[in-house]
Design an enzyme around this catalytic site. Structure first.
Site, PDB file in Angstrom:
ATOM      1  N   SER A   1      44.125  34.587  71.920  1.00 28.22           N
ATOM      2  CA  SER A   1      43.738  35.600  73.054  1.00 28.22           C
ATOM      3  C   SER A   1      42.414  34.934  73.009  1.00 28.22           C
ATOM      4  CB  SER A   1      43.472  36.702  73.201  1.00 28.22           C
ATOM      5  OG  SER A   1      42.882  36.825  71.883  1.00 28.22           O
ATOM      6  N   ASP A   2      41.440  35.137  73.932  1.00 21.29           N
ATOM      7  CA  ASP A   2      40.000  34.966  73.994  1.00 21.29           C
ATOM      8  C   ASP A   2      39.399  35.485  72.971  1.00 21.29           C
ATOM      9  OD1 ASP A   2      37.266  33.884  74.301  1.00 21.29           O
ATOM     10  OD2 ASP A   2      37.423  33.975  76.010  1.00 21.29           O
TER      11      ASP A   2
END
Length: 173
Positions: free
Chosen positions: A17-18
């Site tokens: 994920s970011d």
């Protein structure tokens, strides 16, 4: 991520994920941290970057039957396989080289390519006759970021080259 990226396109790497993207789903009303973490894992996310959702909630989700051990094992396997392919088990410091920034990362060729890609990615969503600007047009550039070179590099620029960065004011002058 599972259906399109993995099943349709055949991607077999790991998905990260970011930063804080998992916990940010809470603000969008998707659920609490445990819920969004379980749903993210089941959707195909392998690594939760900076939300602490996976590390803080997946044991409880496993105990409650919201995720399976196979779900967790699959995510761990993908990350470990990537580390293995990168040679990090043999040499965990393989890519730690202070000279690499100058020789492999921050090179004139890479900087030129980054500029070209940035220029090609610019999108004008709407033009009501404003562009192109006439030569006699004046633009006011105000605020604390107008001359702040280090902010132009973004929050992920760990080794800023502010002395070589064009500020917003310089860029439109």
């Amino acid at each position: 991520m599972q259906e399109l990226l993995r099943d349709s396109w055949g991607f077999d790497g790991f998905i990260v994920s970011d930063a804080t993207a998992v916990v940010e789903q809470v603000a969008h009303g998707i659920g609490d941290l445990q819920e969004v973490s379980a749903r993210s894992l089941q959707a195909g996310l392998d690594m939760d970057m900076n939300s602490d959702g996976f590390i803080g909630t997946l044991q409880k989700s496993l105990d409650e039957g919201r995720v399976s051990e196979a779900d967790i094992d699959r995510a761990c396997r993908r990350i470990l396989e990537a580390k293995y392919r990168l040679g990090l088990f043999e040499d965990p410091f393989r890519y730690f080289d202070e000279q690499r920034l100058a020789t492999d990362v921050y090179t004139p060729e890479n900087r030129a390519f980054a500029r070209k890609v940035a220029q090609e990615c610019l999108v004008l969503l709407k033009n009501d006759g404003v562009l192109p600007l006439r030569k006699d047009t004046r633009i006011a550039v105000v605020g604390p970021l107008a001359d702040d070179a280090s902010s132009m590099n973004g929050t992920w620029a760990m080794t800023s080259h502010a002395g070589e960065t064009v500020t917003l004011r310089q860029g439109i002058a």
